[in-house]
Scaffold this active site. Sequence first.
Site, PDB file in Angstrom:
ATOM      1  N   GLU A  71       0.820  -1.221   0.000  1.00  0.00           N
ATOM      2  CA  GLU A  71       0.000   0.000   0.000  1.00  0.00           C
ATOM      3  C   GLU A  71       0.851   1.267   0.000  1.00  0.00           C
ATOM      4  O   GLU A  71       0.365   2.341   0.362  1.00  0.00           O
ATOM      5  CB  GLU A  71      -0.949   0.010   1.206  1.00  0.00           C
ATOM      6  CG  GLU A  71      -1.948  -1.117   1.263  1.00  0.00           C
ATOM      7  CD  GLU A  71      -2.989  -1.061   0.154  1.00  0.00           C
ATOM      8  OE1 GLU A  71      -2.812  -0.308  -0.820  1.00  0.00           O
ATOM      9  OE2 GLU A  71      -3.985  -1.784   0.275  1.00  0.00           O
ATOM     10  N   HIS A  90      -2.609   2.557   8.506  1.00  0.00           N
ATOM     11  CA  HIS A  90      -3.676   1.848   7.794  1.00  0.00           C
ATOM     12  C   HIS A  90      -3.979   0.568   8.556  1.00  0.00           C
ATOM     13  O   HIS A  90      -3.063  -0.181   8.896  1.00  0.00           O
ATOM     14  CB  HIS A  90      -3.210   1.544   6.374  1.00  0.00           C
ATOM     15  CG  HIS A  90      -4.087   0.576   5.644  1.00  0.00           C
ATOM     16  ND1 HIS A  90      -5.451   0.767   5.511  1.00  0.00           N
ATOM     17  CD2 HIS A  90      -3.810  -0.597   5.016  1.00  0.00           C
ATOM     18  CE1 HIS A  90      -5.967  -0.247   4.835  1.00  0.00           C
ATOM     19  NE2 HIS A  90      -4.999  -1.084   4.526  1.00  0.00           N
ATOM     20  N   HIS A  92      -6.950  -2.876   9.194  1.00  0.00           N
ATOM     21  CA  HIS A  92      -8.141  -3.643   8.825  1.00  0.00           C
ATOM     22  C   HIS A  92      -8.914  -3.947  10.109  1.00  0.00           C
ATOM     23  O   HIS A  92      -9.440  -5.042  10.274  1.00  0.00           O
ATOM     24  CB  HIS A  92      -7.751  -4.959   8.152  1.00  0.00           C
ATOM     25  CG  HIS A  92      -7.051  -4.794   6.827  1.00  0.00           C
ATOM     26  ND1 HIS A  92      -6.700  -5.871   6.051  1.00  0.00           N
ATOM     27  CD2 HIS A  92      -6.658  -3.693   6.148  1.00  0.00           C
ATOM     28  CE1 HIS A  92      -6.085  -5.437   4.938  1.00  0.00           C
ATOM     29  NE2 HIS A  92      -6.042  -4.118   4.977  1.00  0.00           N
ATOM     30  N   TYR A 111     -19.922  13.590  19.321  1.00  0.00           N
ATOM     31  CA  TYR A 111     -19.068  14.761  19.050  1.00  0.00           C
ATOM     32  C   TYR A 111     -17.624  14.399  18.743  1.00  0.00           C
ATOM     33  O   TYR A 111     -16.899  15.165  18.096  1.00  0.00           O
ATOM     34  CB  TYR A 111     -19.154  15.769  20.203  1.00  0.00           C
ATOM     35  CG  TYR A 111     -18.325  15.422  21.413  1.00  0.00           C
ATOM     36  CD1 TYR A 111     -18.862  14.702  22.479  1.00  0.00           C
ATOM     37  CD2 TYR A 111     -16.998  15.821  21.499  1.00  0.00           C
ATOM     38  CE1 TYR A 111     -18.099  14.397  23.590  1.00  0.00           C
ATOM     39  CE2 TYR A 111     -16.226  15.521  22.607  1.00  0.00           C
ATOM     40  CZ  TYR A 111     -16.777  14.801  23.652  1.00  0.00           C
ATOM     41  OH  TYR A 111     -16.018  14.497  24.738  1.00  0.00           O
ATOM     42  N   HIS A 153     -12.488  -2.864   2.680  1.00  0.00           N
ATOM     43  CA  HIS A 153     -11.049  -2.963   2.940  1.00  0.00           C
ATOM     44  C   HIS A 153     -10.690  -2.600   4.388  1.00  0.00           C
ATOM     45  O   HIS A 153     -10.321  -3.487   5.152  1.00  0.00           O
ATOM     46  CB  HIS A 153     -10.320  -2.069   1.918  1.00  0.00           C
ATOM     47  CG  HIS A 153      -8.837  -2.178   1.949  1.00  0.00           C
ATOM     48  ND1 HIS A 153      -8.048  -1.857   0.875  1.00  0.00           N
ATOM     49  CD2 HIS A 153      -7.978  -2.545   2.941  1.00  0.00           C
ATOM     50  CE1 HIS A 153      -6.789  -2.056   1.175  1.00  0.00           C
ATOM     51  NE2 HIS A 153      -6.723  -2.460   2.427  1.00  0.00           N
ATOM     52  N   TYR A 207      -9.060  23.481  24.118  1.00  0.00           N
ATOM     53  CA  TYR A 207      -8.295  22.480  24.852  1.00  0.00           C
ATOM     54  C   TYR A 207      -6.901  22.268  24.264  1.00  0.00           C
ATOM     55  O   TYR A 207      -6.095  21.551  24.821  1.00  0.00           O
ATOM     56  CB  TYR A 207      -9.024  21.123  24.848  1.00  0.00           C
ATOM     57  CG  TYR A 207     -10.127  21.027  25.858  1.00  0.00           C
ATOM     58  CD1 TYR A 207      -9.846  20.646  27.156  1.00  0.00           C
ATOM     59  CD2 TYR A 207     -11.438  21.305  25.511  1.00  0.00           C
ATOM     60  CE1 TYR A 207     -10.854  20.560  28.105  1.00  0.00           C
ATOM     61  CE2 TYR A 207     -12.454  21.221  26.435  1.00  0.00           C
ATOM     62  CZ  TYR A 207     -12.162  20.839  27.734  1.00  0.00           C
ATOM     63  OH  TYR A 207     -13.158  20.752  28.661  1.00  0.00           O
TER      64      TYR A 207
HETATM   65 ZN   LIG Z   1      -5.083  -2.918   3.563  1.00  0.00          ZN
END
Ligand SMILES: [Zn+2]
Length: 212
Positions: A71, A90, A92, A111, A153, A207
């Site tokens: 990726e 990334h 899954h 929120y 994905h 904050y």
């Molecule tokens: Zn992936």
Amino acid sequence: MQDKCEQLLAISQKLAQLGLNKGTSGNASVRCGGGFLITPSGMIVDEMTPDSLVQMQFDGTFEQNKKPSSEWRFHRDILASRPDISAVIHTHSMFATTLACLHKDIPAFHYMIAVADGDTIRCAPYALFGSQQLSDNALTALIDRKACLLANHGMIALGYDLDDALAVAIEVENLCEQYWRILQVNSNPPLLSEAEMREVFQQFKGYGKWGI
Ligand SMILES: [Zn+2]
């Protein structure tokens, strides 16, 4: 670079410990030198050492005898097009992926959706893993956002540094679990208004980071 390698390895180990990534799924990257460091292809976290991580350039070239995550394109394209962002995670993870498989954008049902810098978390249309199309779709879904889902994905979380990206990833997974549970009871739950979300963003600024 050694420091960055250790930080990236530590974040990858944390993602596995938290159950956000399992086996060889998921990957992470961080700006380093003139390019970025990224986790390797097809290696479980337990087998990774700082030397397993791959230094890449923005032209897509990388260190000899190493193989970056499949990726790498969306990591490269996000870091190249978002100077405000220095780290990409990334996953899954279970609930983000569940909603991504339903092609659901996450609305302002809570929120804390504001951690992704907007009043929605978009779901990018499906494209083949590792493809330029997937990267293009992700970039569009990430406009003015620090997170998106990837249809069929998983999810992407962005940060000003690796700790920030991890915090975003954890909160997005949490929000997805909450939204998934809410949808079991009410497929059309009440949402916060634009005005209410504007107040949340104002309060977050007060904050310095996220409101609790
Ligand atoms: Zn992936």
